[in-house]
Design a protein around this motif. Structure first.
Motif, PDB file in Angstrom:
ATOM      1  N   LYS A 242      -8.083  -0.721  22.006  1.00  0.00           N
ATOM      2  CA  LYS A 242      -7.344   0.301  22.726  1.00  0.00           C
ATOM      3  C   LYS A 242      -6.072   0.601  21.953  1.00  0.00           C
ATOM      4  O   LYS A 242      -5.290  -0.291  21.635  1.00  0.00           O
ATOM      5  CB  LYS A 242      -6.994  -0.191  24.135  1.00  0.00           C
ATOM      6  CG  LYS A 242      -6.156   0.790  24.939  1.00  0.00           C
ATOM      7  CD  LYS A 242      -5.777   0.206  26.291  1.00  0.00           C
ATOM      8  CE  LYS A 242      -4.890   1.165  27.073  1.00  0.00           C
ATOM      9  NZ  LYS A 242      -4.469   0.579  28.383  1.00  0.00           N
ATOM     10  N   GLU A 243      -5.863   1.890  21.640  1.00  0.00           N
ATOM     11  CA  GLU A 243      -4.653   2.273  20.911  1.00  0.00           C
ATOM     12  C   GLU A 243      -3.466   2.279  21.868  1.00  0.00           C
ATOM     13  O   GLU A 243      -3.505   2.902  22.924  1.00  0.00           O
ATOM     14  CB  GLU A 243      -4.820   3.642  20.263  1.00  0.00           C
ATOM     15  CG  GLU A 243      -3.644   4.048  19.380  1.00  0.00           C
ATOM     16  CD  GLU A 243      -3.914   5.269  18.537  1.00  0.00           C
ATOM     17  OE1 GLU A 243      -3.026   6.146  18.475  1.00  0.00           O
ATOM     18  OE2 GLU A 243      -5.020   5.365  17.951  1.00  0.00           O
ATOM     19  N   VAL A 244      -2.396   1.582  21.464  1.00  0.00           N
ATOM     20  CA  VAL A 244      -1.224   1.467  22.339  1.00  0.00           C
ATOM     21  C   VAL A 244       0.060   1.992  21.701  1.00  0.00           C
ATOM     22  O   VAL A 244       1.092   2.073  22.358  1.00  0.00           O
ATOM     23  CB  VAL A 244      -1.000   0.007  22.783  1.00  0.00           C
ATOM     24  CG1 VAL A 244      -2.150  -0.474  23.653  1.00  0.00           C
ATOM     25  CG2 VAL A 244      -0.809  -0.910  21.568  1.00  0.00           C
ATOM     26  N   GLY A 245       0.021   2.341  20.421  1.00  0.00           N
ATOM     27  CA  GLY A 245       1.244   2.825  19.790  1.00  0.00           C
ATOM     28  C   GLY A 245       1.073   3.203  18.335  1.00  0.00           C
ATOM     29  O   GLY A 245      -0.043   3.189  17.800  1.00  0.00           O
ATOM     30  N   LYS A 246       2.196   3.526  17.700  1.00  0.00           N
ATOM     31  CA  LYS A 246       2.214   3.887  16.280  1.00  0.00           C
ATOM     32  C   LYS A 246       3.439   3.261  15.622  1.00  0.00           C
ATOM     33  O   LYS A 246       4.499   3.117  16.249  1.00  0.00           O
ATOM     34  CB  LYS A 246       2.228   5.406  16.096  1.00  0.00           C
ATOM     35  CG  LYS A 246       0.922   6.085  16.475  1.00  0.00           C
ATOM     36  CD  LYS A 246       0.994   7.588  16.214  1.00  0.00           C
ATOM     37  CE  LYS A 246      -0.371   8.252  16.400  1.00  0.00           C
ATOM     38  NZ  LYS A 246      -0.873   8.109  17.781  1.00  0.00           N
ATOM     39  N   ILE A 247       3.282   2.896  14.351  1.00  0.00           N
ATOM     40  CA  ILE A 247       4.385   2.320  13.587  1.00  0.00           C
ATOM     41  C   ILE A 247       4.464   2.975  12.215  1.00  0.00           C
ATOM     42  O   ILE A 247       3.523   3.648  11.779  1.00  0.00           O
ATOM     43  CB  ILE A 247       4.224   0.789  13.421  1.00  0.00           C
ATOM     44  CG1 ILE A 247       2.909   0.468  12.674  1.00  0.00           C
ATOM     45  CG2 ILE A 247       4.263   0.094  14.765  1.00  0.00           C
ATOM     46  CD1 ILE A 247       2.734  -1.015  12.380  1.00  0.00           C
ATOM     47  N   LYS A 248       5.602   2.772  11.546  1.00  0.00           N
ATOM     48  CA  LYS A 248       5.796   3.316  10.200  1.00  0.00           C
ATOM     49  C   LYS A 248       6.416   2.236   9.320  1.00  0.00           C
ATOM     50  O   LYS A 248       7.376   1.572   9.726  1.00  0.00           O
ATOM     51  CB  LYS A 248       6.709   4.540  10.240  1.00  0.00           C
ATOM     52  CG  LYS A 248       6.956   5.161   8.866  1.00  0.00           C
ATOM     53  CD  LYS A 248       7.797   6.423   8.959  1.00  0.00           C
ATOM     54  CE  LYS A 248       9.244   6.117   9.235  1.00  0.00           C
ATOM     55  NZ  LYS A 248      10.108   7.322   9.140  1.00  0.00           N
ATOM     56  N   ILE A 249       5.867   2.061   8.119  1.00  0.00           N
ATOM     57  CA  ILE A 249       6.411   1.071   7.188  1.00  0.00           C
ATOM     58  C   ILE A 249       7.778   1.538   6.695  1.00  0.00           C
ATOM     59  O   ILE A 249       7.926   2.658   6.200  1.00  0.00           O
ATOM     60  CB  ILE A 249       5.464   0.847   5.995  1.00  0.00           C
ATOM     61  CG1 ILE A 249       4.152   0.202   6.459  1.00  0.00           C
ATOM     62  CG2 ILE A 249       6.124  -0.032   4.929  1.00  0.00           C
ATOM     63  CD1 ILE A 249       3.142  -0.021   5.353  1.00  0.00           C
ATOM     64  N   THR A 250       8.772   0.673   6.823  1.00  0.00           N
ATOM     65  CA  THR A 250      10.123   1.003   6.366  1.00  0.00           C
ATOM     66  C   THR A 250      10.552   0.175   5.157  1.00  0.00           C
ATOM     67  O   THR A 250      11.485   0.548   4.450  1.00  0.00           O
ATOM     68  CB  THR A 250      11.150   0.781   7.489  1.00  0.00           C
ATOM     69  OG1 THR A 250      11.034  -0.565   7.976  1.00  0.00           O
ATOM     70  CG2 THR A 250      10.899   1.752   8.642  1.00  0.00           C
ATOM     71  N   GLU A 251       9.867  -0.960   4.927  1.00  0.00           N
ATOM     72  CA  GLU A 251      10.224  -1.799   3.788  1.00  0.00           C
ATOM     73  C   GLU A 251       9.030  -2.654   3.372  1.00  0.00           C
ATOM     74  O   GLU A 251       8.403  -3.301   4.214  1.00  0.00           O
ATOM     75  CB  GLU A 251      11.407  -2.703   4.144  1.00  0.00           C
ATOM     76  CG  GLU A 251      11.943  -3.505   2.978  1.00  0.00           C
ATOM     77  CD  GLU A 251      13.160  -4.345   3.341  1.00  0.00           C
ATOM     78  OE1 GLU A 251      13.672  -5.059   2.461  1.00  0.00           O
ATOM     79  OE2 GLU A 251      13.591  -4.293   4.512  1.00  0.00           O
ATOM     80  N   LEU A 252       8.717  -2.640   2.073  1.00  0.00           N
ATOM     81  CA  LEU A 252       7.683  -3.522   1.528  1.00  0.00           C
ATOM     82  C   LEU A 252       8.347  -4.824   1.112  1.00  0.00           C
ATOM     83  O   LEU A 252       9.236  -4.823   0.260  1.00  0.00           O
ATOM     84  CB  LEU A 252       6.996  -2.861   0.324  1.00  0.00           C
ATOM     85  CG  LEU A 252       6.225  -1.567   0.594  1.00  0.00           C
ATOM     86  CD1 LEU A 252       5.737  -0.953  -0.718  1.00  0.00           C
ATOM     87  CD2 LEU A 252       5.044  -1.808   1.523  1.00  0.00           C
ATOM     88  N   LEU A 253       7.911  -5.934   1.711  1.00  0.00           N
ATOM     89  CA  LEU A 253       8.529  -7.226   1.442  1.00  0.00           C
ATOM     90  C   LEU A 253       7.707  -8.095   0.497  1.00  0.00           C
ATOM     91  O   LEU A 253       8.114  -9.205   0.165  1.00  0.00           O
ATOM     92  CB  LEU A 253       8.760  -7.972   2.763  1.00  0.00           C
ATOM     93  CG  LEU A 253       9.689  -7.258   3.754  1.00  0.00           C
ATOM     94  CD1 LEU A 253       9.731  -8.026   5.075  1.00  0.00           C
ATOM     95  CD2 LEU A 253      11.076  -7.099   3.174  1.00  0.00           C
ATOM     96  N   GLY A 254       6.555  -7.616   0.072  1.00  0.00           N
ATOM     97  CA  GLY A 254       5.705  -8.384  -0.828  1.00  0.00           C
ATOM     98  C   GLY A 254       4.342  -7.738  -0.965  1.00  0.00           C
ATOM     99  O   GLY A 254       4.105  -6.626  -0.494  1.00  0.00           O
ATOM    100  N   ASP A 255       3.443  -8.469  -1.638  1.00  0.00           N
ATOM    101  CA  ASP A 255       2.090  -7.954  -1.838  1.00  0.00           C
ATOM    102  C   ASP A 255       1.345  -7.758  -0.533  1.00  0.00           C
ATOM    103  O   ASP A 255       0.505  -6.870  -0.420  1.00  0.00           O
ATOM    104  CB  ASP A 255       1.282  -8.913  -2.729  1.00  0.00           C
ATOM    105  CG  ASP A 255       1.743  -8.866  -4.178  1.00  0.00           C
ATOM    106  OD1 ASP A 255       2.468  -7.918  -4.540  1.00  0.00           O
ATOM    107  OD2 ASP A 255       1.384  -9.780  -4.938  1.00  0.00           O
ATOM    108  N   ASP A 256       1.633  -8.607   0.465  1.00  0.00           N
ATOM    109  CA  ASP A 256       0.871  -8.537   1.709  1.00  0.00           C
ATOM    110  C   ASP A 256       1.751  -8.711   2.940  1.00  0.00           C
ATOM    111  O   ASP A 256       1.351  -9.334   3.926  1.00  0.00           O
ATOM    112  CB  ASP A 256      -0.254  -9.573   1.710  1.00  0.00           C
ATOM    113  CG  ASP A 256       0.245 -10.976   1.407  1.00  0.00           C
ATOM    114  OD1 ASP A 256       1.469 -11.158   1.284  1.00  0.00           O
ATOM    115  OD2 ASP A 256      -0.592 -11.889   1.305  1.00  0.00           O
ATOM    116  N   ILE A 257       2.948  -8.139   2.902  1.00  0.00           N
ATOM    117  CA  ILE A 257       3.813  -8.172   4.078  1.00  0.00           C
ATOM    118  C   ILE A 257       4.786  -6.990   4.044  1.00  0.00           C
ATOM    119  O   ILE A 257       5.316  -6.636   2.986  1.00  0.00           O
ATOM    120  CB  ILE A 257       4.585  -9.513   4.173  1.00  0.00           C
ATOM    121  CG1 ILE A 257       5.379  -9.572   5.480  1.00  0.00           C
ATOM    122  CG2 ILE A 257       5.474  -9.715   2.970  1.00  0.00           C
ATOM    123  CD1 ILE A 257       5.952 -10.943   5.767  1.00  0.00           C
ATOM    124  N   SER A 258       4.964  -6.360   5.195  1.00  0.00           N
ATOM    125  CA  SER A 258       5.861  -5.209   5.301  1.00  0.00           C
ATOM    126  C   SER A 258       6.578  -5.222   6.639  1.00  0.00           C
ATOM    127  O   SER A 258       6.068  -5.756   7.634  1.00  0.00           O
ATOM    128  CB  SER A 258       5.076  -3.892   5.171  1.00  0.00           C
ATOM    129  OG  SER A 258       4.472  -3.772   3.906  1.00  0.00           O
TER     130      SER A 258
END
Length: 285
Positions: A242-258
């Motif tokens: 169930k879709e409950v929201g939306k987000i936007k990436i503001t900072e890349l902190l590594g290869d696999d984390i934002s």
């Protein structure tokens, strides 16, 4: 802050294998683009061509543009998140049976231009001819191990997709550029990036303002990327979301984390995280 990031990085590393499977890269070998050759000229076909031209529609020799269409298919696929295109065939030993190697062939069914006459100067009665182009091509993705078609899609570039330009070649170039963008957008939706919210970041009252996700630069994620937030459940052995929201990436902190900003559904996301529900995200573009 450093302690938080260190903990998050450790958590992200524990899910590396799962993340790689979730966003597995699929290699696509681009083979042939076929087309129907124009028939030999007859009286009826000449009359038909004249009628088309009088209506502003001019059919073009498809063979002249096969290589250009193929290049745009390669370009569109190579820019997607999860598909990587290569030119030509696989060697037998390169073909995998896990769905990560595909073939792509295509059929070019239409490439034509539409023209119109436009008055430039009413006093001097000067005119110019403007052009738009249309393209229709069907791309077939096939499993390299079984030759089974896994996806077949027709991409149509019409008059509504491009602006009028002063040359027929310019119109075709515009349509080819649009074709490449449409191919990229389609396969990004067909094979999206997926991730999980691994921890909440900042919050305000009863709403989540920021979250961390296990997706980063290694997955072609970028600052400004939008993702849908979904609550994933298993009901009677079947997956449901169930879709409950939306987000936007503001900072890349590594290869696999934002780090992401919550744009919609802050209260729902916060509640789901507090309940320990499986909160996942899917790329939207």
């Amino acid at each position: 802050m450093k302690k938080i990031i260190t903990c998050l990085l450790a958590l992200a590393l524990t899910s590396t294998v799962w993340a790689q499977e979730r966003n597995r890269i699929i290699t696509v070998a681009i083979t042939d683009v076929s087309y129907h050759k124009q028939e030999k000229t007859t009286v009826s076909s000449v009359l038909g061509a004249l009628l088309d031209a009088s209506a502003g529609q001019v059919t073009i020799d498809k063979g002249k543009y096969v290589d250009a269409v193929r290049a745009r298919i390669i370009g569109g696929i190579s820019k997607t998140y999860r598909l990587r295109s290569i030119d030509g065939q696989y060697k037998p030993e390169e073909v995998k049976d896990d769905g990560s190697t595909l073939y792509a062939d295509a059929t070019l069914t239409n490439i034509s231009t539409t023209q119109k006459e436009e008055v430039v100067n009413t006093e001097k009665k000067t005119k110019r001819i403007l052009y738009k182009a249309q393209i229709s091509v069907t791309v077939h993705l096939k499993d390299a191990a079984t030759d089974k078609v896994v996806n077949s899609t027709t991409f149509n570039i019409s008059d509504y997709d491009c602006s009028w330009v002063e040359t027929a070649e310019g119109a075709i170039t515009n349509a080819l550029e649009r074709l490449q963008r449409n191919i990229r957008n389609y396969y990004d939706k067909k094979y999206p990036l997926r991730a999980s919210i691994i921890e909440g970041a900042s919050e305000k009252k009863d709403k989540q303002k920021e979250v961390y996700i296990d997706l980063g630069s290694a997955d072609r994620a970028f600052v400004g990327m939008h993702l849908a937030v979904r609550i994933q459940k298993t009901i009677a052995g079947k997956d449901a979301s169930k879709e409950v929201g939306k987000i936007k990436i503001t900072e890349l902190l590594g290869d696999d984390i934002s780090l992401c900003k919550v744009q919609k559904g802050g209260a729902e996301i916060k509640e789901a995280l507090e309940k320990g529900e499986n909160v996942v995200v899917v790329s939207l573009e």
